[in-house]
Design an enzyme around this catalytic site. Structure first.
Site, PDB file in Angstrom:
ATOM      1  N   ASN A  11      -4.623  -0.684  17.275  1.00 26.41           N
ATOM      2  CA  ASN A  11      -3.488  -1.109  16.451  1.00 26.41           C
ATOM      3  C   ASN A  11      -2.215  -0.751  17.219  1.00 26.41           C
ATOM      4  O   ASN A  11      -1.775   0.395  17.200  1.00 26.41           O
ATOM      5  CB  ASN A  11      -3.571  -0.372  15.102  1.00 26.41           C
ATOM      6  N   ARG A  93      -5.517  -5.408  16.100  1.00 27.61           N
ATOM      7  CA  ARG A  93      -4.555  -5.913  15.118  1.00 27.61           C
ATOM      8  C   ARG A  93      -3.514  -6.753  15.866  1.00 27.61           C
ATOM      9  O   ARG A  93      -2.927  -6.284  16.843  1.00 27.61           O
ATOM     10  CB  ARG A  93      -3.867  -4.746  14.426  1.00 27.61           C
ATOM     11  N   HIS A 182       1.338  -7.300   6.816  1.00 27.66           N
ATOM     12  CA  HIS A 182       0.480  -6.302   6.163  1.00 27.66           C
ATOM     13  C   HIS A 182      -0.754  -6.959   5.546  1.00 27.66           C
ATOM     14  O   HIS A 182      -1.335  -6.436   4.592  1.00 27.66           O
ATOM     15  CB  HIS A 182       1.214  -5.547   5.026  1.00 27.66           C
ATOM     16  N   LEU A 211       3.614   0.224  -0.029  1.00 27.19           N
ATOM     17  CA  LEU A 211       4.883   0.936   0.143  1.00 27.19           C
ATOM     18  C   LEU A 211       4.717   2.010   1.212  1.00 27.19           C
ATOM     19  O   LEU A 211       4.286   3.129   0.925  1.00 27.19           O
ATOM     20  CB  LEU A 211       5.313   1.580  -1.185  1.00 27.19           C
ATOM     21  N   GLY A 212       4.986   1.661   2.442  1.00 24.73           N
ATOM     22  CA  GLY A 212       4.949   2.628   3.544  1.00 24.73           C
ATOM     23  C   GLY A 212       6.342   2.677   4.139  1.00 24.73           C
ATOM     24  O   GLY A 212       7.328   2.455   3.423  1.00 24.73           O
ATOM     25  N   ARG A 243      14.580  -0.981   6.871  1.00 26.69           N
ATOM     26  CA  ARG A 243      14.929  -2.408   6.760  1.00 26.69           C
ATOM     27  C   ARG A 243      15.522  -2.705   5.396  1.00 26.69           C
ATOM     28  O   ARG A 243      15.069  -2.163   4.381  1.00 26.69           O
ATOM     29  CB  ARG A 243      13.679  -3.281   6.956  1.00 26.69           C
ATOM     30  N   MET A 285      10.363   9.539   2.033  1.00 28.52           N
ATOM     31  CA  MET A 285      10.468   9.696   0.579  1.00 28.52           C
ATOM     32  C   MET A 285      10.385  11.160   0.139  1.00 28.52           C
ATOM     33  O   MET A 285      10.990  11.558  -0.848  1.00 28.52           O
ATOM     34  CB  MET A 285       9.373   8.853  -0.093  1.00 28.52           C
ATOM     35  N   ARG A 286       9.652  11.978   0.916  1.00 29.67           N
ATOM     36  CA  ARG A 286       9.570  13.411   0.560  1.00 29.67           C
ATOM     37  C   ARG A 286      10.947  14.056   0.615  1.00 29.67           C
ATOM     38  O   ARG A 286      11.336  14.815  -0.276  1.00 29.67           O
ATOM     39  CB  ARG A 286       8.627  14.144   1.527  1.00 29.67           C
ATOM     40  N   GLY A 332       1.790   4.979   2.585  1.00 29.08           N
ATOM     41  CA  GLY A 332       2.332   6.348   2.536  1.00 29.08           C
ATOM     42  C   GLY A 332       3.054   6.706   1.251  1.00 29.08           C
ATOM     43  O   GLY A 332       2.766   7.734   0.626  1.00 29.08           O
ATOM     44  N   GLY A 334       3.285   4.673  -1.622  1.00 27.66           N
ATOM     45  CA  GLY A 334       2.508   4.229  -2.783  1.00 27.66           C
ATOM     46  C   GLY A 334       1.363   5.170  -3.121  1.00 27.66           C
ATOM     47  O   GLY A 334       1.053   5.400  -4.299  1.00 27.66           O
ATOM     48  N   GLU A 335       0.746   5.750  -2.093  1.00 30.16           N
ATOM     49  CA  GLU A 335      -0.402   6.627  -2.327  1.00 30.16           C
ATOM     50  C   GLU A 335       0.015   8.042  -2.709  1.00 30.16           C
ATOM     51  O   GLU A 335      -0.729   8.756  -3.383  1.00 30.16           O
ATOM     52  CB  GLU A 335      -1.274   6.701  -1.062  1.00 30.16           C
ATOM     53  N   GLU A 386      -6.498   0.016   6.957  1.00 30.61           N
ATOM     54  CA  GLU A 386      -6.395  -1.177   7.795  1.00 30.61           C
ATOM     55  C   GLU A 386      -7.397  -1.148   8.946  1.00 30.61           C
ATOM     56  O   GLU A 386      -7.954  -2.179   9.306  1.00 30.61           O
ATOM     57  CB  GLU A 386      -4.956  -1.304   8.338  1.00 30.61           C
TER      58      GLU A 386
HETATM   59  P1  AMP Z   1       3.130   4.603   6.191  1.00 27.36           P
HETATM   60  O1  AMP Z   1       4.071   3.650   6.869  1.00 27.36           O
HETATM   61  O2  AMP Z   1       2.183   3.938   5.253  1.00 27.36           O
HETATM   62  O3  AMP Z   1       2.459   5.564   7.148  1.00 27.36           O
HETATM   63  O4  AMP Z   1       4.061   5.523   5.249  1.00 27.36           O
HETATM   64  C1  AMP Z   1       4.971   6.457   5.792  1.00 27.36           C
HETATM   65  C2  AMP Z   1       5.922   6.920   4.709  1.00 27.36           C
HETATM   66  O5  AMP Z   1       5.186   7.449   3.591  1.00 27.36           O
HETATM   67  C3  AMP Z   1       6.822   8.075   5.111  1.00 27.36           C
HETATM   68  O6  AMP Z   1       7.993   7.600   5.759  1.00 27.36           O
HETATM   69  C4  AMP Z   1       7.162   8.729   3.785  1.00 27.36           C
HETATM   70  O7  AMP Z   1       8.318   8.099   3.237  1.00 27.36           O
HETATM   71  C5  AMP Z   1       5.986   8.405   2.907  1.00 27.36           C
HETATM   72  N1  AMP Z   1       5.155   9.564   2.568  1.00 27.36           N
HETATM   73  C6  AMP Z   1       4.155  10.093   3.280  1.00 27.36           C
HETATM   74  N2  AMP Z   1       3.628  11.173   2.647  1.00 27.36           N
HETATM   75  C7  AMP Z   1       4.322  11.310   1.487  1.00 27.36           C
HETATM   76  C8  AMP Z   1       4.284  12.230   0.388  1.00 27.36           C
HETATM   77  N3  AMP Z   1       3.385  13.219   0.340  1.00 27.36           N
HETATM   78  N4  AMP Z   1       5.171  12.053  -0.614  1.00 27.36           N
HETATM   79  C9  AMP Z   1       6.052  11.045  -0.582  1.00 27.36           C
HETATM   80  N5  AMP Z   1       6.151  10.162   0.412  1.00 27.36           N
HETATM   81  C10 AMP Z   1       5.302  10.290   1.446  1.00 27.36           C
END
Ligand code: AMP
Length: 402
Positions: A11, A93, A182, A211-212, A243, A285-286, A332, A334-335, A386
């Site tokens: 990827n 990918r 995605h 939502l990442g 973005r 988001m943290r 990230g 959303g989960e 993925e």
């Molecule tokens: P991804 O692109 O799916 O890897 O998501 C990355 C994003 O997920 C990071 O920039 C954070 O904003 C968010 N994230 C990851 N872990 C957490 C968490 N424990 N609580 C809140 N947001 C998180």
């Protein structure tokens, strides 16, 4: 000899290369890793052999060709090299497959040429994906290389959803339409959500919220994508880490004419310096939640704008689908971010949507429902995978061809 059962998944991002080696008999991971900061002096390789520990090294890695060779070396050190007879295929990918690629495809010269022709619509990603495929092919010319496209799942979108309201002759000449991205995640999560409900994907309508750092929503009707929030490029739609997502296209003219910005500067502004980061200086988001807890108003407004956009898409896709069986949160944010899920669904009881606070607060684990028992529409958290999806599609295709 028994048939090979392992699939290596690559990827490639614009400056990173993630990989996983899976055994498709039980979908287990034999090794996972990543190369990041490709092209910088401080590139880093992190490699983990399942049950065998972790290795890490830093030092310059010039490009994706060198990155892939570094990965091949790491795998070889663990006896899992690309020359292994147990390797059935390599799955790559590929971000943009245009209109041409509606399914995973075994790579040949013609396929490479077509992926190359799509570079103008995916300038950051397709070149890295191509290099990855070419290098892997050179290392194992006899092995099937399969391209799995981020856009493929969305090629079922009907024309009214896929077309922009511009002169079709101009649109067609420049291949301008809504492609969506995605796709492997939306495909995997929508199917996994159906299973969570004890149904076949062909029996349910699902809104998937990926939502990442990048973010997109999709409306999936009986297993087929009928709308998605990203368009010609991954800039359209939801508010993302960096973005902007949707905005009036006239903002661009305005920035050029009145703000005296060049097209490249506007491109960078909207893709790299907007979204949550542009609004409050943070895209994690943290960190944003921590600042909100401390009373930071800038972070609170950024959060509210982010949520407002998600809500608009839930409403829009509810209307597109007519009936909705489930809303699934993944990636990230959303989960992991319970406050995002709670806020995105708040006030939507009239649409049959609600979140049970206790279920929503549960951390980690696999796919799960977070709506109350009595809810008309299921709300779910479904971790995306993925790499597994790419491996599954790759293995299915190679198996069929054997
Ligand atoms: P991804 O692109 O799916 O890897 O998501 C990355 C994003 O997920 C990071 O920039 C954070 O904003 C968010 N994230 C990851 N872990 C957490 C968490 N424990 N609580 C809140 N947001 C998180």
């Amino acid at each position: 000899m028994t048939s090979p059962t392992r699939v290596l998944v690559f990827n490639s991002g614009s400056s990173s290369l993630k990989y996983q080696l899976l055994d498709m008999r039980d979908s287990s991971r034999l090794a996972v890793g990543l190369v990041e900061r490709i092209g910088e002096q401080t590139s880093r390789v992190e490699h983990t052999r399942t049950g065998g520990g972790n290795r890490e090294r830093t030092g310059p890695i010039a490009d994706h060709d060198a990155a892939l060779k570094a990965v091949a070396e790491e795998l070889a050190r663990d006896g899992l090299g690309l020359d292994s007879p147990e390797l059935a295929a390599i799955g790559h990918r590929v971000v943009h497959g245009g209109m041409f690629f509606t399914e995973p495809t075994v790579v040949d010269d013609e396929v490479l040429t077509e992926i190359e022709r799509l570079i103008p619509v995916a300038p950051l990603h397709n070149p890295a994906n191509l290099t990855g495929i070419r290098t892997a092919r050179a290392l194992r010319p006899d092995l099937p290389q399969v391209a799995v496209f981020d856009t493929a799942f969305h090629t079922t979108m009907p024309e009214p959803a896929a077309r922009y309201a511009i002169d079709p002759k101009i649109a067609d000449r420049h291949r301008i339409r809504r492609y969506g991205f995605h796709g492997t995640s939306h495909a995997y999560v929508s199917r996994r959500t159906a299973r969570l409900l004890g149904k076949d994907p062909s029996e349910v309508n699902v809104i998937v919220l990926h939502l990442g750092n990048g973010a997109s929503a999709s409306a999936v009707e009986k297993g087929r994508c009928v709308d998605t929030s990203m368009g010609l490029t991954p800039l359209e739609g939801l508010v993302m880490g960096t973005r902007s997502g949707d905005l009036d296209p006239a903002v661009i003219f305005h920035l050029a004419r009145v703000g005296d910005m060049s097209m490249d500067e506007i491109d960078t502004l909207l893709n790299k310096r907007s979204g949550l980061f542009g609004l409050c200086g943070d895209n994690d988001m943290r960190e944003i939640r921590r600042r909100i807890d401390e009373g930071d108003e800038e972070a609170a407004l950024a959060f509210d704008i982010y949520i407002h956009r998600i809500k608009k898409y839930i409403g829009a896709y509810y209307a597109v689908l007519g009936t909705v069986d489930a809303v699934a949160f993944t990636a990230g944010v959303g989960e992991n971010a319970a406050p995002v899920r709670e806020a995105a669904v708040a006030g939507l009881e009239g649409m049959g949507l609600a979140v049970d606070p206790e279920r929503n607060a549960v951390r980690g684990g696999g796919p799960r429902l977070i709506s109350p028992e009595s809810a008309r529409v299921a709300v779910a958290v479904v971790p995306t995978d993925e790499e597994l999806e790419i491996a599954t599609q790759t293995y299915a295709l190679v198996g069929k061809n054997n």
